[in-house]
Write a protein that holds these residues in place. Structure first.
Motif, PDB file in Angstrom:
ATOM      1  N   ASP A 166       0.829  -1.208   0.000  1.00 23.08           N
ATOM      2  CA  ASP A 166       0.000   0.000   0.000  1.00 23.08           C
ATOM      3  C   ASP A 166       0.861   1.254   0.000  1.00 23.08           C
ATOM      4  N   MET A 167       1.856   1.249  -0.892  1.00 19.19           N
ATOM      5  CA  MET A 167       2.779   2.370  -1.018  1.00 19.19           C
ATOM      6  C   MET A 167       2.816   2.790  -2.476  1.00 19.19           C
ATOM      7  N   ASP A 168       2.735   4.096  -2.715  1.00 17.56           N
ATOM      8  CA  ASP A 168       2.813   4.497  -4.112  1.00 17.56           C
ATOM      9  C   ASP A 168       4.277   4.574  -4.554  1.00 17.56           C
ATOM     10  N   TYR A 169       4.459   4.616  -5.859  1.00 14.77           N
ATOM     11  CA  TYR A 169       5.798   4.553  -6.438  1.00 14.77           C
ATOM     12  C   TYR A 169       6.671   5.719  -5.980  1.00 14.77           C
ATOM     13  N   THR A 170       6.120   6.925  -5.951  1.00 11.69           N
ATOM     14  CA  THR A 170       6.944   8.075  -5.572  1.00 11.69           C
ATOM     15  C   THR A 170       7.422   7.975  -4.131  1.00 11.69           C
ATOM     16  N   GLN A 171       6.580   7.443  -3.225  1.00 12.79           N
ATOM     17  CA  GLN A 171       7.002   7.230  -1.831  1.00 12.79           C
ATOM     18  C   GLN A 171       8.145   6.223  -1.774  1.00 12.79           C
ATOM     19  N   ALA A 172       7.974   5.118  -2.474  1.00 10.35           N
ATOM     20  CA  ALA A 172       8.987   4.066  -2.467  1.00 10.35           C
ATOM     21  C   ALA A 172      10.293   4.571  -3.074  1.00 10.35           C
ATOM     22  N   LEU A 173      10.187   5.296  -4.185  1.00 12.75           N
ATOM     23  CA  LEU A 173      11.378   5.856  -4.827  1.00 12.75           C
ATOM     24  C   LEU A 173      12.102   6.803  -3.875  1.00 12.75           C
ATOM     25  N   SER A 174      11.353   7.664  -3.223  1.00  8.27           N
ATOM     26  CA  SER A 174      11.942   8.625  -2.294  1.00  8.27           C
ATOM     27  C   SER A 174      12.663   7.925  -1.141  1.00  8.27           C
ATOM     28  N   GLN A 175      12.033   6.907  -0.565  1.00 10.96           N
ATOM     29  CA  GLN A 175      12.670   6.177   0.541  1.00 10.96           C
ATOM     30  C   GLN A 175      13.928   5.456   0.088  1.00 10.96           C
ATOM     31  N   MET A 176      13.865   4.840  -1.098  1.00 13.81           N
ATOM     32  CA  MET A 176      15.035   4.123  -1.608  1.00 13.81           C
ATOM     33  C   MET A 176      16.182   5.098  -1.893  1.00 13.81           C
ATOM     34  N   VAL A 177      15.866   6.235  -2.490  1.00 15.56           N
ATOM     35  CA  VAL A 177      16.903   7.231  -2.797  1.00 15.56           C
ATOM     36  C   VAL A 177      17.514   7.768  -1.503  1.00 15.56           C
ATOM     37  N   ASP A 178      16.674   8.041  -0.500  1.00 16.92           N
ATOM     38  CA  ASP A 178      17.204   8.490   0.796  1.00 16.92           C
ATOM     39  C   ASP A 178      18.197   7.475   1.361  1.00 16.92           C
TER      40      ASP A 178
END
Length: 188
Positions: A166-178
């Protein structure tokens, strides 16, 4: 790119947003107030349209990256973070989580997405190298960073894992990049 191609591709993005891969040529024609015949003069089929849409979206990402590279207000590690997480504003709401469906229905288009993810790393590599030279980024293995990024994005796009979380792509991308960028930064 001529104006009609651009309008069709922008409409494909909108219709994909609404219906996923279930959008039809009729949907595109209706949204643009043109005939299907006009669309078929431009694109022979949905697969060709999706194939060109991949380039259109990735080229937009590259334009965003170029603006980031030129921004004198950003530090090197800030530029790395913004480039790795680059998504043009008009694509931030796009549901990339459903792209895994392409693998089965349009494998050539899906393969092109993976190919585009694995290419055009020159700016990012140059920034990481500059950060290492400046001392703002640890002496990391750039091939390992690249592999971690590509593998994670591929996992996001090749499965329904983000939907299940239940996570959108932009959230996941942001967390991975962080995680990647803060893991590379030196501790000052």
């Amino acid at each position: 790119m001529d104006e009609i191609r651009k309008k069709i591709l922008e409409t494909v993005v909108i219709e994909y947003q609404k219906k996923g891969l279930k959008f039809t040529m009729d949907d595109i024609a209706k949204e643009l107030h043109i005939s299907k015949k006009t669309i078929y003069k431009t694109y022979r089929d949905k697969e060709q349209m999706l194939d060109e849409m991949v380039d259109y979206v990735f080229n937009s990402i590259k334009e965003t990256e170029a603006r980031i590279m030129k921004n004198p207000m950003l530090s090197t590690d800030e530029k790395v973070k913004k480039i790795l997480g680059a998504l043009p504003d008009n694509y931030k709401s796009l549901d990339f989580r459903l792209l895994y469906q392409l693998a089965e229905k349009y494998p050539k288009v899906y393969k092109k997405i993976n190919s585009r993810l694995e290419s055009d790393w020159d700016n990012t590599i140059a920034l990481i190298e500059l950060g290492i030279k400046e001392g703002s980024i640890r002496n990391v293995s750039i091939p390992v960073v690249k592999l971690m990024f590509e593998s994670t994005i591929e996992k996001f796009l090749s499965s329904d894992i983000l939907i299940k979380m239940d996570m959108d792509y932009t959230q996941a991308l942001s967390q991975m990049v962080d995680l990647l960028v803060y893991g590379m930064k030196t501790r000052n």
